[in-house]
Each structure stands twice: as C-alpha cells, then as structure tokens.
Design a protein around this motif. Structure first.
Motif, PDB file in Angstrom:
ATOM      1  N   HIS A   1      -1.886  -2.881   2.294  1.00 43.68           N
ATOM      2  CA  HIS A   1      -0.562  -2.896   2.386  1.00 43.68           C
ATOM      3  C   HIS A   1       0.557  -1.867   2.441  1.00 43.68           C
ATOM      4  N   HIS A   2      -0.056  -0.812   1.041  1.00 46.30           N
ATOM      5  CA  HIS A   2       0.862  -0.176   1.007  1.00 46.30           C
ATOM      6  C   HIS A   2       0.953   1.133   1.675  1.00 46.30           C
TER       7      HIS A   2
ATOM      8  N   THR B   1       3.367   0.246   4.401  1.00 45.77           N
ATOM      9  CA  THR B   1       4.729   0.502   4.160  1.00 45.77           C
ATOM     10  C   THR B   1       5.398   1.730   4.348  1.00 45.77           C
ATOM     11  N   LYS B   2       3.975   2.843   4.124  1.00 47.27           N
ATOM     12  CA  LYS B   2       4.436   4.486   4.419  1.00 47.27           C
ATOM     13  C   LYS B   2       4.219   3.997   5.920  1.00 47.27           C
TER      14      LYS B   2
ATOM     15  N   ARG C   1       9.309  -3.728   5.806  1.00 46.28           N
ATOM     16  CA  ARG C   1       8.186  -4.002   5.104  1.00 46.28           C
ATOM     17  C   ARG C   1       6.881  -4.909   5.904  1.00 46.28           C
TER      18      ARG C   1
ATOM     19  N   GLU D   1       7.619   3.397   7.524  1.00 48.22           N
ATOM     20  CA  GLU D   1       8.978   3.972   6.765  1.00 48.22           C
ATOM     21  C   GLU D   1       8.438   5.508   7.515  1.00 48.22           C
TER      22      GLU D   1
ATOM     23  N   ASP E   1      15.522  -2.566   4.252  1.00 45.73           N
ATOM     24  CA  ASP E   1      13.893  -2.346   3.886  1.00 45.73           C
ATOM     25  C   ASP E   1      12.726  -2.832   4.880  1.00 45.73           C
TER      26      ASP E   1
END
Length: 767
Positions: free
Chosen positions: A479-480, A483-484, A525, A487, A523
């Motif tokens: 998940h992280h 997210t990157k 996500r 972005e 943002d």
C-alpha cells in the motif's frame, strides 16, 4: 573542417589555439548553444570528447555495480528453478529414470499472495482514489479530487499500454524475489505517462545503497529493438547516432537464459537490423557537464556494446535550486532486508525448505518406481529367448516368456534386489514440511476453502484472521509503495500535461488548464485498505459502522455510512442509488406522506409552513394500521418531522431576535467565525430570557391532571353522542326502507287489479 560540437568542445577545454580561422569564426554561435532549452537533449550539442567521458563514467559505474551482486543473481536462478516451471533443473539423477519433480509448495504460496493482492491493489474500477485533507475541504476541492481520480483511473486502465498487466506481473514476481519496481515516466513512443514493471535484476545500484532515493546512481538495463531506436531518434528523444550491428538477441542480464527456459523461447540469429534487440543502459548519475553547475544529476542513455551515448538530459526540475534528482522508481518489497538495498522474498525465507520438500518428494517417487519396477541380478548361464547371454529380458505386463530352465534353476539363476516400499516416515515428513511452509507463508487451509467442515464459524474466522497476520503486514508495505507510485504518476502528469483528447472530450477544457488540478492540493491514495484485505473483513467493518450509526445517529452521516456499506459490497453506481439531498424536489405535506410511504427521499424547505407540515405528518402516521408499512416508514417520517421542528425553531429565534441567523446545520450556510457566533449567542440568550418573562406574565394554565380528565370526559361524551347519532340514523334508514317497501307492494297490487279489470271488460265487449 570539424563539426560545431567538436569546435565547442575544444574551446571549452581552453585549446582555441588548435582551431583554424574559419573554425574560430563559428565560436560566436556558442550563445545559441548555451541558451538551449532546459529539457533539451544535451547529447545533441556536447562535443565528442565530453560524450566519451560521460560514456566511460556511466559504463564503469554500471560494471562495478553489476559485479557486486553476482551472488544475488545466482540465488535468483535457484529460486526460479524451485518453482518447478523452468526447463532447467538442479536435480541430480542417481539412476536413469529417477524423478526430477519439484514440490509446488513455493509456487502455491506465491499464487495465493498474488491472487489476494491484485484484487485489492487494482480493483476493476481502478487503483486510484483522491481526497482532500486539512482545512481546505470544500465543494471545489471535492470536485478537483474527483477529476484527478477519474483521470488517473482512465490513464491506468485505458490509455496506458498494459497498465494492469504490468502490475499483475509485478505482484507475481514480488513474493519470490522480495523486491520489484514500477517505473513512472513519459514514454515518447506511447505518447503518455506510463507506469511499468521493472524486475529487480534490471535495476542496479551501487553496493551499500540503502534505498532508491539516496543511491548515488541508478542504472536501468533496457532491451530495445532497432525499429524502436529509429522511432526514438525520429521523435527527438535520442540523437541520431549509428548503432553497432547486433545480429544475435543480446541478453540484458545473465538471468535472461533462465527466463527463456521458463517461457520456452530462445534467441535466434536476426539478419534484419530493425528486428535485432539492443541493450541500452539508462543511468541517473551526478556529472559535471560544461555550461551547467558541477556535480548535477543527469539521465544518460547509451548502447551497452558500442558505448554510444544517445541521450543526456538534466535530471532535476528547472525551478529546483538544490538540483534534487527526479524520482522515477517506486520500490515494492515483500519483507524488509536485514542489510542492503533489496528486500527478502519467499525464496530467502522458504528456499531451503522448498529444496527439502522437493528432495523428499523425489525420494518417495523413486522408492515407488524401484518397488514397482524391480531389478536384480541374473546368472550368465541362463539362456534368454531370441538372444544371447548378454541380452536383457524385457517382459510386458501379462506376457510370459519361455526360458530354458526349470523352476528350481530360475530361483537360483535370478536374484531380486530387496527394494523397500515408499517409507511412511518420509510421507509424514513431507506432510510436516508442507504444514510448516503454509504457516510461514500464511496459506492456511481456511484461506483456501479447506478444513472448514464441522468447525464453528467463530473459530474459522479467528483462524482466518490469524492466518492473515502475515498477509496484512505485506499488504501495508504494498500500500505504501503504491502510494509512492501514484505520487510519481501525479508529478509526471503535471510535468508533461494531461492527455489532450481526454481534456477535450470529457472535460471540455485545455490540458494546460487541467494540469493545474495536479498541484498537490488533493492527495492521491490507493483504493486498497491495508487493514482489511478480504471481503469478509471489509464487510464486517462496514456493518459495524452501520450499527454504530444506528445507535448514535447524531454522530454519523447516514448517507455516507450507507454509501460505504454499498461500496464495500461492490455495488456499482452508488450515487444513483443514493441521490444527493440537495437535488430532492420540493413537495407539499400530502406528497411527502406519499413519498415516505413508498420509501422515497423527502426534504424540508425553509419557507414552508412547518407547523402545518408537522400536523399533517402526525395525523398520517396515526392512520398507518399496517404494522409492516408503519415500521418501514416511521423512522424516515420522524426524521423528516425533526427537520421541520428544527426549521420552526430557527424561524422562532429569528423572530425573537429580529435578525437573520445562519443555518449551517441544515446545509444552507457555512459556519460563522467565533466572534460572530458569540454575538449571535448573546442576542439569542437575551431573546430567550424575554420570552420566558412574557410566558410568566400570562395566566397560569389549569392543572394538567384536571385538564387531562376534562379532556377525557369530553372525549367520552363525544364518543357516546356519536354512537347515539349513528344508531338514530340507522333506525331512520330502516323505517324509511320499510315504508318504501310497503308502498311498492301496494302499488303492485293496484296495478295487478287494474290490469285484471281491464282484461275482463275487453273480453265482455268481444262476446
């Protein structure tokens, strides 16, 4: 005469004395060279010596970094073979026909992870959601977030070549290797921003690098066809340079042979230059280039065999005074590594256990083979049919061959080797190793739909939750990383402008105007929830929220709770099922009652006669005699009546204070600032005090109990009067009915008599 780039190169080294007069006359054109655009390909203007120095630095860094991870690549080969899908094998046959089977435990763990992860990280509606955080939450920001999310989902699912397939492949490779990468960049051939899977063996960093952001240099090994190189030169992404003749399909890395053994393909001689594959090195490295600040980051692309540089781009943003290197890679890792850059995968955790499983399985299969196809020794004196003493004897099932020997002689001439049956101990050991692998990998029986018969539901859910502990932790890391990746997707879209056709056909605006939405005010996500990775978990959480909202309705937005519940159930087009209250049409009290009966939404308006609406709604509720209809319609009706009471209170306070009051809770205004709020509160308090004094000066009302008794007596009298009146009306009706019946009977007798007399008179006249 030398070309202009070579002249500039000599001049930059301070050797202008080596130039001729004609060559020095061209030096004033240097101003055009120095004023090139920031995003230009510097390889077009740099001199031959400068390009050669860059090529040497890039190639030396690449070879040193690649040599430092030779043991890592050897382990990768072993992991691919342990999956049992490669034609290559490490099994050493102890006899001809020995088993080379590979236990599928490692492959099963990888398939289980990939199947769960892809549905969470990339659902059918797309992998992106956008939200507004902080104190900038308003309708404009919400619309901006929706536009950004819709565009990115369209880009990933429709415009981007192979977007879903690249993510799917990444999630299959990730659990084996432990590290995988997604590269986000603008592809000149595809004409859009792309996010593509890059295997770990193709991303090379120096020894000792900790992460992708702080690595001194990052090398990506590319395989490009000759035709694609020509297209890149034509588009201006590469400079026009001569490619070396490569007639064989070159290998990007020494893992390519293992990959070919899995897919069942192999390189062949290529005579057509456009079809040949060339290996390019794309490296982000800090260099000192004439005309730019020293030790700045550049993105250099060169062909590996000839070391010809095709592109040199500034690898930082023009407005960035610190010259921070642009980011392109999102690093996904399965488990954190103990030390170093790469993560750990199932290969590292379960590789040796998988080897033991395969060895155990082969031992069992070999024992079964030897036990069923027995062999041994025979005397050289026995005469075999149709051959000499050195021939073997092949007997088919159900066939009996004659031998020139008696039974006693046969028993003496042939000796069987006492091969044992497959060992039960080995079979039990294989079961133990399999269970051990499942526990470590998190592939419990419950998660595969097994071993759940005759087990209580609570126990099964507890086992599933415990089995998902490992999966949850890995899901959080994915998940992280995603997210990157998103972005980087937003940054690349802002730098290269959104798709022009989408902006025109869908939004009706120019790409430059839409690019302002990708400014970081919203943002982005992933849609995945790392805390709930199964449909059962998500549904339980959504239902728990709905239950809490029912118990504390003042704390929850009912529409939002219902919307999340429907989204968890994967219901499509939720907004059509839950219309916005602001779009509900105005209705009268009777129409509202009809709508509430049919469970349709209603909404009160500030200028309605709220007292009249409340009276009509209460009267309607008292007429609902069907318990099912009343149970279904009453909650919504009471909530609607509460809205009317709220408006009625607001109007009363406005009349008492003599001023217009905000109606923020009713959705018709924004909250006021603290100073205004305090002033309104003071005025309202004074108005309430005056109203209380006026009520105190009015005559005291009668005793509530006495008034209640009087009302009850009056109601009883009215009831009896109504009953008596009804009885009188019934008696009168019956009397009138009897009179009418008697009159009708009398008239009938008179008519009959008259007809009879007339008939007799007529007969007499005839006679």
């Amino acid at each position: 005469m030398m070309d202009l780039a070579a002249i500039y190169d000599i001049a930059e080294r301070g050797d202008e004395s080596l130039l001729t007069e004609d060559e020095r006359a061209q030096l004033p054109q240097r101003q055009r060279h120095e004023q090139s655009r920031f995003s230009d390909n510097l390889a077009e203007t740099l001199g031959a010596q400068a390009l050669a120095d860059i090529a040497t630095a890039v190639y030396d860094g690449y070879t040193a970094d690649d040599a430092s991870r030779q043991p890592w690549r050897a382990r990768e080969k072993m992991g691919i073979r342990l999956l049992g899908i490669s034609e290559n094998t490490d099994a050493k046959q102890v006899f001809s026909g020995a088993s080379a089977a590979v236990h599928p435990g490692l492959a099963e763990a990888i398939i289980q992870f990939q199947a769960r992860a892809i549905s969470e990280l990339w659902p059918p509606e797309g992998p992106v959601k956008a939200l507004v955080e902080g104190n900038q939450h308003n309708a404009e920001r919400e619309m901006q977030a929706k536009r950004v999310a819709d565009y990115l989902n369209w880009l990933c699912a429709t415009k981007m070549p192979g977007g879903y397939q690249h993510h799917d492949r990444m999630l299959f490779r990730l659990p084996l290797t432990g590290s995988a990468f997604k590269k986000v960049y603008f592809d000149a051939l595809a004409g859009c921003v792309v996010s593509r899977f890059v295997p770990a063996e193709e991303v090379i960093v120096p020894y000792g690098a900790v992460d992708i952001e702080t690595a001194p240099r990052i090398t990506h090994v590319l395989s490009v066809t000759g035709s694609d190189v020509a297209r890149l030169i034509e588009s201006g992404a590469y400079r026009d340079a001569k490619l070396g003749r490569t007639h064989y399909a070159d290998e990007k890395t020494d893992l390519q042979d293992e990959m070919d053994a899995v897919s069942g393909v192999r390189p062949e001689v290529v005579d057509i230059e456009s079809s040949g594959r060339y290996v390019f090195i794309e490296q982000s490295v800090r260099l000192t280039v004439p005309g730019d600040p020293p030790n700045s980051p550049y993105l250099v692309t060169m062909e590996r065999e000839s070391q010809t540089v095709f592109a040199v781009y500034r690898d930082w943003r023009e407005q960035d005074e610190r010259r921070k290197r642009r980011e392109r890679f999102a690093h996904y890792y399965f488990l954190p590594g103990l030390d170093g850059f790469y993560g750990l995968g199932l290969l590292h955790v379960l590789g040796r256990l998988a080897e033991a499983q395969s060895g155990n399985l082969r031992a069992l299969l070999d024992a079964a083979t030897l036990a069923n196809l027995r062999g041994g020794f025979r005397s050289a004196d026995v005469k075999l049919p149709g051959g000499n003493r050195k021939d073997g004897l092949q007997i088919k099932p159900g066939e009996w061959l004659p031998v020139e020997a008696t039974v006693e002689e046969l028993q003496k001439l042939f000796v069987n080797i006492p091969y044992g049956e497959p060992s039960q101990t080995l079979f039990s050991l294989l079961g133990y190793l399999d269970e051990l692998m499942r526990r470590v990998a998190g592939t419990t029986g419950e998660l595969m739909g097994q071993e759940t018969k005759s087990v209580p539901v609570g126990t099964t859910l507890a086992r599933i939750e415990q089995g998902l502990k490992v999966q949850n932790s890995i899901q959080i890391r994915c998940h992280h990383a995603q997210t990157k990746e998103l972005e980087l997707l937003v940054q690349a879209t802002a730098d290269n402008l959104p798709d022009a056709a989408y902006c025109k056909d869908v939004l009706g605006i120019e790409p430059e105007a839409f690019s302002a939405d990708f400014d970081g005010r919203v943002d982005v996500r992933p849609v995945s929830n790392p805390n709930a990775i199964t449909a059962t978990q998500r549904m339980v959480i959504a239902q728990a929220i709905a239950d809490r909202a029912a118990q504390s309705p003042d704390l929850y937005d009912r529409r939002e709770v219902e919307k999340r519940l429907l989204e968890t159930m994967r219901v499509g087009d939720v907004d059509a099922l839950l219309p916005d209250r602001a779009q509900i049409q105005r209705m009268g009290p009777i129409e509202e009652n009809m709508a509430l009966t049919m469970m349709q939404p209603v909404r009160s308006q500030p200028d309605q006669d709220h007292a009249a609406h409340v009276a009509v709604h209460h009267a309607w509720l008292s007429t609902l005699t069907d318990p099912a209809i009343k149970k279904r319609a009453e909650p919504a009706a009471l909530a609607h009546i509460a809205e009317h009471y709220a408006w009625l209170h607001l109007i009363q306070m406005q009349q008492a204070t003599g001023m217009q009051l905000p109606a923020g809770p009713m959705g018709l205004g924004q909250p006021s600032d603290p100073q205004t709020e305090n002033a309104i509160a003071l005025v309202a308090a004074n108005a309430v005090q005056i109203m209380s004094q006026q009520q105190a000066m009015q005559p005291a009302p009668a005793d509530p109990l006495t008034a209640q008794a009087a009302d009850k007596a009056a109601a009883e009298i009215a009831r009896k009067d109504a009953l008596a009146s009804a009885q009188i009306q019934r008696d009168d009706a019956q009397a009138i009915a009897r009179l009418n019946r008697d009159v009708a009977q009398q008239e009938a007798r008179l008519v009959a008599q008259f007809v009879s007399d007339q008939s007799k008179q007529t007969l007499g006249q005839i006679q």
